[in-house]
Design a protein around this motif. Structure first.
Motif, mmCIF file in Angstrom:
data_model
loop_
_atom_site.group_PDB
_atom_site.id
_atom_site.type_symbol
_atom_site.label_atom_id
_atom_site.label_comp_id
_atom_site.label_asym_id
_atom_site.label_seq_id
_atom_site.Cartn_x
_atom_site.Cartn_y
_atom_site.Cartn_z
ATOM 1 N N TYR A 35 56.977 40.857 39.151
ATOM 2 C CA TYR A 35 57.963 39.919 39.717
ATOM 3 C C TYR A 35 58.977 39.531 38.650
ATOM 4 O O TYR A 35 60.175 39.477 38.895
ATOM 5 N N TYR B 130 49.624 41.905 49.431
ATOM 6 C CA TYR B 130 50.736 42.640 48.811
ATOM 7 C C TYR B 130 51.455 41.735 47.808
ATOM 8 O O TYR B 130 51.759 42.120 46.689
ATOM 9 N N ARG B 131 51.716 40.513 48.250
ATOM 10 C CA ARG B 131 52.424 39.588 47.368
ATOM 11 C C ARG B 131 51.569 39.199 46.163
ATOM 12 O O ARG B 131 52.078 38.989 45.071
ATOM 13 N N LEU C 95 52.338 39.790 38.984
ATOM 14 C CA LEU C 95 53.152 38.677 38.487
ATOM 15 C C LEU C 95 54.128 39.178 37.421
ATOM 16 O O LEU C 95 55.285 38.756 37.375
ATOM 17 N N ARG D 44 47.751 39.993 37.844
ATOM 18 C CA ARG D 44 48.593 39.771 36.654
ATOM 19 C C ARG D 44 49.685 40.835 36.572
ATOM 20 O O ARG D 44 50.810 40.553 36.180
ATOM 21 N N ARG D 45 49.313 42.051 36.931
ATOM 22 C CA ARG D 45 50.330 43.105 36.937
ATOM 23 C C ARG D 45 51.442 42.760 37.917
ATOM 24 O O ARG D 45 52.613 42.954 37.656
ATOM 25 N N LEU E 195 53.005 30.833 37.506
ATOM 26 C CA LEU E 195 51.846 31.242 38.313
ATOM 27 C C LEU E 195 50.736 31.796 37.423
ATOM 28 O O LEU E 195 49.552 31.598 37.689
ATOM 29 N N LYS E 196 51.140 32.496 36.366
ATOM 30 C CA LYS E 196 50.127 33.032 35.451
ATOM 31 C C LYS E 196 49.368 31.905 34.757
ATOM 32 O O LYS E 196 48.210 32.048 34.433
ATOM 33 N N ALA F 173 57.060 33.335 37.737
ATOM 34 C CA ALA F 173 55.925 34.238 37.497
ATOM 35 C C ALA F 173 55.085 33.737 36.332
ATOM 36 O O ALA F 173 53.855 33.763 36.369
ATOM 37 N N ARG G 70 43.326 41.428 37.195
ATOM 38 C CA ARG G 70 44.294 42.266 36.486
ATOM 39 C C ARG G 70 45.398 42.743 37.417
ATOM 40 O O ARG G 70 46.554 42.805 37.033
ATOM 41 N N HIS H 175 40.056 40.970 41.189
ATOM 42 C CA HIS H 175 41.190 41.846 40.862
ATOM 43 C C HIS H 175 42.258 41.058 40.101
ATOM 44 O O HIS H 175 43.433 41.145 40.384
ATOM 45 N N SER I 65 49.691 48.738 45.537
ATOM 46 C CA SER I 65 48.626 49.712 45.277
ATOM 47 C C SER I 65 47.248 49.122 45.555
ATOM 48 O O SER I 65 46.345 49.852 45.965
#
Lengths: 362, 204
Positions: B108, B51-52, B105, B102-103, B141-142, B138, B99, B97, B57
């Motif tokens: 956040y 989840y994190r 992050l 990234r969504r 992390l990216k 965020a 993408r 996954h 989704s």
């Protein structure tokens, strides 16, 4: 507060699934456990087992093959016993034993090319095809020096398998055009083997991509197959065509992407919110892209440049190099080309011309 | 099952009565439904982690897939503790996954200020500081390589030890240390770029 504290505060308490979510997740495992507990008559994944056995590759023998890339064979179109990403005690179906240094990061174009050359003998392509056009495409769009561009050796292997899927799809289309039933049959056999490998490797979790390809071949849906290849495989070099044909694929891609966007907008009366996530729900077959997502769009990818209220701009790059666009502004639709340089630091400019609204869309 | 959360980090004792994960998994080879115990013990932790990392989704789908793959590979599990093994499978699935991650992050960064009150602890000052830094975190992390992000987030978010991370990812403990060091340096660098850390704030 140090950086670790900040990261913990960033997400707070770990979310716990509610009962209905937990039940749904448990249901799929229950189904699997029930199948496994049922009296043995049929195995759930016979194809993978059969291929491994036919190729003489048992799990126990994998360790002995560590670091050795083999050549593809009639029964094994992908002769790399590798499960990209599955490389630790958490792995199954063996380890990434055929690839030395599986997590090694590719730091330059030269390393990338050397890695492709290393794996190429293990991945079957149709006679006369090679990975070179795809390599050139990757080198054009990848930045090997950043984290976003980071590519591992296992990623290269799995990407090459996808490229092979595209080439075999094109091989079928070519064979169909000249009435070569042997060539068509070979393409289906090889693609099916690649599909099994991809599922076992966890690349194509439910076999969706290959299943669609094979299904369209078996149904003889030449036009839709060619369209599928044109819009999904443009960057792999599998689509051999004239610049006009390649441009046509890019335009088809945009036409279908627009249909997806309109379908989304029909519900809410606005294009706002039409991002990659929503687009994937409407048309999951496309590799959607958007400016705020990596990697950047390449040929064969519809790019959602603007989706704001009554305005929508979609762009799609042709393998020929031209970037086409379709813009909807207050109900009026413009089909055109992206003005060079726009959309980088400014709003993308879609200049009318070069192609027209299709008279009908399939 | 002893299962409690401390500062957002799940601490799990992986025994029910006298049955360890390893024993339950070994028993499930002949008696598949026994694998359900492993699900019951660890689903919260794996779901929370996913989840994190990838958002709600995708978390449900990937949690199901994690346990499905673990079940398929149960014959080759030889350890006593299943959680690191499950984290390893989950982390591998995340790689497909990117993408979705990234969504998440990006999300956040967007919701940081709005949700700060609900997500942080009782320390108001610290809460506001942390909330202000979320977009930068965020972003950091990216910027990380996937392997560095895996190690950092397993350690920071899930509270895994170096040994458990090494087991999960199939790498040496020393490699865990070096990836963690690089990842934390990047995080601090980005925080500094955003003006959140002073030159002398170099906690390691």
């Amino acid at each position: 507060m140090d950086d670790l504290d900040l990261l913990r505060r960033m997400v707070g308490e770990a979310p716990i699934p509610d009962e209905s979510t937990r039940a749904r997740m448990r249901a799929s495992l229950d189904e699997r456990m029930e199948k496994a507990a049922a009296p043995k008559g049929r195995r759930s994944r016979p194809a993978l087992v059969a291929i491994l056995v036919a190729a003489g590759v048992g799990i126990g023998t994998l360790a002995a093959a560590a670091g050795v890339i083999r050549h593809w064979s009639e029964t094994e179109p992908v002769a790399i016993t590798v499960l990209p990403g599955y490389h630790g005690p958490g792995s199954f179906e063996g380890n990434t034993l055929d690839i030395s240094n599986p997590e090694g990061v590719i730091a330059s174009a030269a390393e990338f090319e050397a890695t492709v050359a290393e794996f190429a003998p293990a991945i079957r392509l149709p006679s006369g095809h090679d990975f070179r056009p795809w390599v050139e495409h990757v080198e054009r769009v990848a930045d090997f020096t950043t984290a976003d561009g980071a590519m591992r050796r296992t990623t290269v292997a799995s990407s090459m398998v996808f490229v092979a899927e595209c080439h075999w799809g094109q091989h079928w289309a070519d064979a169909d055009r000249v009435g070569d039933s042997v060539g068509k049959s070979l393409a289906i056999d090889v693609l099916s083997g690649i599909g099994v490998w991809s599922q076992g490797a966890g690349i194509d979790i439910d076999g969706y991509v290959v299943r669609i390809l094979v299904q369209r071949m078996e149904d003889g849906e030449t036009v839709t197959l060619q369209q599928f290849l044109g819009v999904n495989c443009g960057h792999t070099g599998s689509v051999i065509g004239t610049p006009a044909e390649l441009d046509g694929f890019a335009q088809d891609l945009l036409t279908h992407a627009l249909i997806a966007a309109d379908q989304f907008a029909k519900a809410g009366g606005t294009y706002s919110g039409f991002g990659v996530l929503e687009a994937e729900k409407v048309a999951p077959v496309f590799a959607w892209a958007a400016p705020d997502f990596m990697p950047v769009a390449g040929p064969g990818q519809p790019n959602i440049a603007v989706a704001d209220g009554q305005r929508l701009v979609l762009t799609g790059e042709s393998e020929s190099g031209t970037i086409y666009c379709v813009e909807v502004r207050s109900g009026a639709t413009t089909y055109g080309r992206v003005v060079s340089g726009s959309g980088i630091d400014t709003d993308v400019v879609c200049e009318a011309g070069g192609w027209e609204a299709p008279s009908s869309s399939s | 099952v002893a299962h409690r959360a401390i500062s957002g980090v799940h601490v799990l004792a992986t025994t029910t009565g006298d049955t360890t994960d390893g024993e339950a998994i070994a028993a499930s080879v002949a008696d598949p439904p026994r694998f359900g115990q492993v699900f019951d013990r660890h689903v919260d932790a794996i779901y929370g982690y996913l989840y994190r990392r990838v958002g709600r989704s995708s978390a449900e789908e990937l949690t199901s897939e994690t346990f499905a793959r673990a079940f398929d590979g149960r014959e080759r599990f030889t350890g006593a503790e299943a959680l690191p093994w499950l984290y390893g499978i989950a982390s591998n699935l995340i790689r497909h996954h990117v993408r979705a991650e990234r969504r998440q992050l990006a999300a956040y960064g967007r919701v940081a200020s709005r949700d700060a009150g609900g997500q942080m602890d009782d320390d108001v000052e610290g809460r506001m500081d942390a909330a202000a830094m979320v977009p930068a975190l965020a972003e950091a992390l990216k910027r990380l390589r996937l392997d560095e992000r895996d190690v950092l987030l397993m350690h920071a978010w899930q509270g895994l030890s170096y040994r458990d991370i090494a087991d999960a990812l199939g790498i040496a403990t020393g490699t865990v240390g070096s990836r963690l060091t690089r990842a934390r340096a990047t995080v601090r660098e980005v925080l500094h770029e955003h003006g959140h850390l002073r030159e002398d704030n170099s906690d390691g």
